[in-house]
Design a protein around this motif. Structure first.
Motif, mmCIF file in Angstrom:
data_model
loop_
_atom_site.group_PDB
_atom_site.id
_atom_site.type_symbol
_atom_site.label_atom_id
_atom_site.label_comp_id
_atom_site.label_asym_id
_atom_site.label_seq_id
_atom_site.Cartn_x
_atom_site.Cartn_y
_atom_site.Cartn_z
ATOM 1 N N GLN A 56 4.822 6.354 -16.113
ATOM 2 C CA GLN A 56 3.717 7.872 -15.796
ATOM 3 C C GLN A 56 1.626 6.852 -15.710
ATOM 4 O OE1 GLN A 56 3.888 10.536 -14.333
ATOM 5 N NE2 GLN A 56 5.990 9.044 -14.436
ATOM 6 N N LYS A 57 1.641 5.903 -17.057
ATOM 7 C CA LYS A 57 0.589 5.529 -16.978
ATOM 8 C C LYS A 57 0.013 4.291 -16.264
ATOM 9 C CE LYS A 57 -1.888 2.877 -21.043
ATOM 10 N NZ LYS A 57 -2.420 1.904 -22.164
ATOM 11 N N PRO A 58 1.025 3.515 -15.424
ATOM 12 C CA PRO A 58 0.473 2.232 -14.738
ATOM 13 C C PRO A 58 0.081 3.936 -13.370
ATOM 14 C CG PRO A 58 2.661 1.811 -14.925
ATOM 15 C CD PRO A 58 2.006 2.871 -16.522
ATOM 16 N N LEU A 59 0.801 4.348 -12.871
ATOM 17 C CA LEU A 59 0.822 5.226 -11.796
ATOM 18 C C LEU A 59 -0.543 5.747 -11.969
ATOM 19 C CD1 LEU A 59 4.354 6.700 -11.069
ATOM 20 C CD2 LEU A 59 2.736 4.619 -9.663
ATOM 21 N N ALA A 60 -0.862 6.213 -13.506
ATOM 22 C CA ALA A 60 -2.086 6.526 -13.186
ATOM 23 C C ALA A 60 -3.071 5.779 -12.691
ATOM 24 C CB ALA A 60 -2.474 7.242 -14.687
ATOM 25 N N VAL A 61 -3.129 4.575 -13.455
ATOM 26 C CA VAL A 61 -4.085 3.159 -12.794
ATOM 27 C C VAL A 61 -4.171 3.361 -11.258
ATOM 28 C CG1 VAL A 61 -4.498 1.366 -13.034
ATOM 29 C CG2 VAL A 61 -3.434 1.855 -14.856
ATOM 30 N N LEU A 62 -2.931 3.461 -10.996
ATOM 31 C CA LEU A 62 -3.313 2.753 -9.604
ATOM 32 C C LEU A 62 -3.373 4.113 -8.494
ATOM 33 C CD1 LEU A 62 -1.839 1.040 -7.462
ATOM 34 C CD2 LEU A 62 0.329 2.507 -7.404
ATOM 35 N N GLU A 63 -3.200 5.350 -8.737
ATOM 36 C CA GLU A 63 -4.165 7.272 -8.593
ATOM 37 C C GLU A 63 -5.441 6.287 -8.308
ATOM 38 O OE1 GLU A 63 -3.575 10.595 -7.224
ATOM 39 O OE2 GLU A 63 -2.613 9.285 -7.615
ATOM 40 N N GLN A 64 -6.457 6.238 -9.631
ATOM 41 C CA GLN A 64 -7.700 5.969 -10.405
ATOM 42 C C GLN A 64 -7.631 5.099 -8.495
ATOM 43 O OE1 GLN A 64 -8.990 4.554 -13.969
ATOM 44 N NE2 GLN A 64 -10.345 5.354 -13.352
ATOM 45 N N ALA A 65 -7.435 3.916 -8.802
ATOM 46 C CA ALA A 65 -7.316 2.815 -8.161
ATOM 47 C C ALA A 65 -7.669 3.079 -6.549
ATOM 48 C CB ALA A 65 -7.024 0.893 -8.067
ATOM 49 N N LEU A 66 -7.225 4.751 -5.689
ATOM 50 C CA LEU A 66 -6.452 5.364 -4.359
ATOM 51 C C LEU A 66 -7.467 5.667 -4.329
ATOM 52 C CD1 LEU A 66 -2.889 3.846 -4.304
ATOM 53 C CD2 LEU A 66 -4.806 2.779 -3.378
ATOM 54 N N ALA A 67 -8.546 6.319 -5.056
ATOM 55 C CA ALA A 67 -9.499 7.533 -5.986
ATOM 56 C C ALA A 67 -10.347 7.783 -4.123
ATOM 57 C CB ALA A 67 -9.726 7.896 -7.085
ATOM 58 N N ASP A 68 -10.981 6.841 -3.976
ATOM 59 C CA ASP A 68 -11.901 6.352 -2.882
ATOM 60 C C ASP A 68 -11.634 5.375 -1.960
ATOM 61 O OD1 ASP A 68 -13.322 8.356 -4.591
ATOM 62 O OD2 ASP A 68 -13.826 6.747 -5.823
ATOM 63 N N GLN A 69 -10.537 5.442 -1.988
ATOM 64 C CA GLN A 69 -9.789 4.196 -0.720
ATOM 65 C C GLN A 69 -8.803 3.945 -0.576
ATOM 66 O OE1 GLN A 69 -11.595 0.688 -2.084
ATOM 67 N NE2 GLN A 69 -10.120 -0.153 -3.048
ATOM 68 N N PRO A 70 -8.357 3.851 0.654
ATOM 69 C CA PRO A 70 -6.447 3.595 1.286
ATOM 70 C C PRO A 70 -5.560 2.877 0.671
ATOM 71 C CG PRO A 70 -7.874 3.199 3.054
ATOM 72 C CD PRO A 70 -9.383 3.768 1.982
ATOM 73 N N TYR A 71 -6.598 1.943 -0.088
ATOM 74 C CA TYR A 71 -5.845 0.706 0.259
ATOM 75 C C TYR A 71 -6.243 0.260 -1.403
ATOM 76 C CZ TYR A 71 -2.887 1.782 4.562
ATOM 77 O OH TYR A 71 -2.992 2.092 5.679
ATOM 78 N N LEU A 72 -5.032 -0.694 -1.523
ATOM 79 C CA LEU A 72 -5.921 -1.718 -2.903
ATOM 80 C C LEU A 72 -7.451 -2.682 -2.852
ATOM 81 C CD1 LEU A 72 -3.258 -1.974 -4.526
ATOM 82 C CD2 LEU A 72 -4.410 -0.597 -5.322
#
Length: 205
Positions: free
Chosen positions: A135-151
């Motif tokens: 859940q913690k790394p998924l939260a990091v990934l969620e934040q990275a994708l907050a304003d853009q469709p890809y990394l």
């Protein structure tokens, strides 16, 4: 000489099959599977003396480690999946290493105890602990994708492929993505690509 990929789709070699198919790189598949000792050839052990897949032989250059292979293929062949500048290259390296250090061990633990191990050897507590740890790394990934469709921004790149490939069992093993709608949307887009589906066959289209 054609790129040779050692491994099977149901292993980490899936990541390299997917990359080659995305980039349109012709390849030859050499099925190597730990449960079939006869498939482990001297040529494969030359490519990876650690006796793990994937490994490649690209015109005499041998490489192992799935993330390194995919980043190498991106650098060699270019195209839309490849980083276009030093900043993007740094981010692609970051996300690839991050997937291995933050996602893979718990994703594999979850897969083992929800799918791969014989029923009697599965431990629901270990599965739940792995799911909770993700859940913690998924939260990091969620934040990275907050304003853009890809990394890396607006386009699918090797960074997305490498991370999505590690999470490719997410739905099968029921990783809890309920709190991460951006991750779920992104993962659906990544795994819905034609090359991602074709890679499960372990051969060129």
């Amino acid at each position: 000489m054609t790129l040779k990929i050692y491994g099977i789709p149901g292993s980490r070699a899936y990541r390299t099959f997917w990359m080659a198919l995305e980039m349109g790189v012709p390849f030859e598949s050499e099925p190597v599977f730990y449960a079939k000792p006869e498939s482990i050839t001297p040529e494969f052990l030359k490519a990876n003396p650690n006796n793990r897949v994937p490994a490649i032989d690209d015109e005499g250059l041998t490489l192992y480690e799935s993330m390194a292979i995919n980043l190498y293929l991106a650098r060699k062949h270019g195209g839309p999946l490849a980083p276009t500048n030093l900043a993007e290259e740094g981010k692609a390296l970051q996300w690839s290493f991050w997937a291995m250090s933050e996602l893979e061990a718990n994703s594999l633990q979850l897969a083992m105890h929800r799918m791969f191990l014989p029923e009697g050897q599965r431990d629901p507590a270990k599965a739940e602990a792995a799911n909770a740890a993700l859940q913690k790394p998924l939260a990091v990934l969620e934040q990275a994708l907050a304003d853009q469709p890809y990394l890396l921004g607006d386009r699918f790149t090797v960074a997305d492929l490498n991370v999505a490939a590690v999470l490719s069992w997410a739905r099968t093993v029921k990783i809890d993505l309920g709190a991460f709608p951006k991750v779920e949307q992104w993962l659906t887009a990544c795994l819905g690509r034609p090359a991602a589906g074709q890679a499960r066959k372990g051969k060129a289209a």
